[in-house]
Design a protein around this motif. Structure first.
Motif, PDB file in Angstrom:
ATOM      1  N   LYS A   1       0.819  -1.208   0.000  1.00 41.99           N
ATOM      2  CA  LYS A   1       0.000   0.000   0.000  1.00 41.99           C
ATOM      3  C   LYS A   1       0.854   1.261   0.000  1.00 41.99           C
ATOM      4  CE  LYS A   1      -3.672   2.464   2.421  1.00 41.99           C
ATOM      5  NZ  LYS A   1      -4.679   2.452   3.508  1.00 41.99           N
TER       6      LYS A   1
ATOM      7  N   ASN B   1     -15.458   4.278   7.539  1.00 43.38           N
ATOM      8  CA  ASN B   1     -14.421   3.960   6.558  1.00 43.38           C
ATOM      9  C   ASN B   1     -13.770   2.610   6.865  1.00 43.38           C
ATOM     10  OD1 ASN B   1     -14.872   6.316   5.178  1.00 43.38           O
ATOM     11  ND2 ASN B   1     -13.160   7.419   6.105  1.00 43.38           N
TER      12      ASN B   1
ATOM     13  N   GLU C   1     -13.867  -0.206   4.119  1.00 46.78           N
ATOM     14  CA  GLU C   1     -12.612  -0.763   3.618  1.00 46.78           C
ATOM     15  C   GLU C   1     -12.504  -2.256   3.946  1.00 46.78           C
ATOM     16  OE1 GLU C   1      -7.749  -0.367   4.227  1.00 46.78           O
ATOM     17  OE2 GLU C   1      -9.103   1.045   5.224  1.00 46.78           O
TER      18      GLU C   1
ATOM     19  N   SER D   1     -12.492  -4.894   0.829  1.00 47.79           N
ATOM     20  CA  SER D   1     -11.282  -5.660   0.519  1.00 47.79           C
ATOM     21  C   SER D   1     -11.467  -7.154   0.794  1.00 47.79           C
ATOM     22  CB  SER D   1     -10.094  -5.121   1.316  1.00 47.79           C
ATOM     23  OG  SER D   1     -10.348  -5.145   2.709  1.00 47.79           O
TER      24      SER D   1
ATOM     25  N   ALA E   1      -7.450  -3.534   7.499  1.00 45.70           N
ATOM     26  CA  ALA E   1      -8.291  -2.337   7.582  1.00 45.70           C
ATOM     27  C   ALA E   1      -8.302  -1.786   9.004  1.00 45.70           C
ATOM     28  CB  ALA E   1      -9.719  -2.671   7.139  1.00 45.70           C
TER      29      ALA E   1
END
Length: 272
Positions: A29, A81, A85, A89, A119
């Motif tokens: 990432k 969020n 996320e 994912s 996450a």
């Protein structure tokens, strides 16, 4: 019970693999990123500034009776969020792991679990932005903030359960990814992120009048976000009602997710 014991045994056996997968995703990432991990702090911070300016000026949230609106908004953003996320994912985790699954035996639930754990790591880094906003706005630091760990952990379990169901469904129906994107957008507006549900009035749909505040309470994310706000922002102790609702939603989602995933996992190789 036997199913749960089997999962725990596999989890302990493959714990090092889980750590390595999280580390790999972390490096991927932030690879070639100048800001690196700092972006996990700057992103929610900058988004919070933009949304505060928008809602404070255009929608005049300053007069809406929400105390310390920047912190109120940021807590909702961070927790939502994390859920978005984590589920998003986890949903594609089995498709991404297809080459590895076809070569060696690995408990398949490790892959959606790793995505949700990753996450959570990103969410924990983002809490630095929450601390910065609280200090900047002069928000009080309450001892009850430690109790925020409960809604966060139960949200993790809830996210994992939903992620397991989505990952299994996506293997057979790729359209789930597109449908979930639409659903998660609608869910955001029913999670009380940038408004106080107490200010919502009644709405009329097809001649039927519904109370929006009561409708929002059917959203599990509302309870996790509200519980976190109560402990961190308002200095309240979690109510008994809040405790059992958060736990019940998490356990139901996890049990259902494990059942669905376990029943379908042997067919994954034929469809990925």
């Amino acid at each position: 019970m036997n199913m749960l014991k089997a999962y725990i045994k596999d989890f302990w056996r493959y714990r090092y693999l889980l750590q390595n997968l999280i580390g790999r995703d972390f490096k991927l990432k932030y690879r070639r990123s100048v800001l690196g991990v700092l972006w996990s702090v700057l992103n929610p911070l900058l988004m919070n500034i933009v949304m505060v300016l928008v809602f404070s000026s255009i929608f005049d949230m300053r007069g809406a009776g929400i105390e310390n609106f920047p912190v109120y908004l940021l807590i909702g953003q961070l927790l939502f969020n994390f859920f978005s996320e984590g589920t998003g994912s986890a949903m594609s985790s089995m498709l991404s792991a297809a080459p590895l699954i076809k070569k060696v035996y690995i408990p398949k639930y490790i892959f959606p679990l790793e995505r949700v754990c990753f996450a959570l790591v990103n969410c924990l880094f983002s809490f630095i932005a929450l601390i910065i906003v609280m200090l900047f706005t002069g928000a009080k630091l309450h001892l009850t903030a430690f109790l925020a760990l409960y809604p966060l952990l139960t949200l993790f379990v809830f996210t994992l359960g939903v992620g397991l169901m989505l990952s299994a469904a996506t293997v057979f129906f790729r359209d789930v990814m597109h449908l979930w994107g639409v659903f998660i957008t609608a869910l955001m507006y029913f999670s009380a992120i940038f408004y106080d549900p107490a200010q919502m009035g009644d709405i009329t749909i097809a001649g039927h009048t519904m109370n929006m505040q009561s409708l929002i309470r059917f959203n599990p994310l509302y309870w996790y976000i509200t519980g976190f706000r109560d402990t961190v922002l308002d200095g309240k102790v979690l109510s008994v009602n809040m405790i059992w609702v958060c736990a019940l939603c998490a356990l139901l989602a996890l049990i259902l997710g494990l059942i669905v995933f376990r029943r379908q996992q042997d067919k994954f190789v034929l469809h990925i």
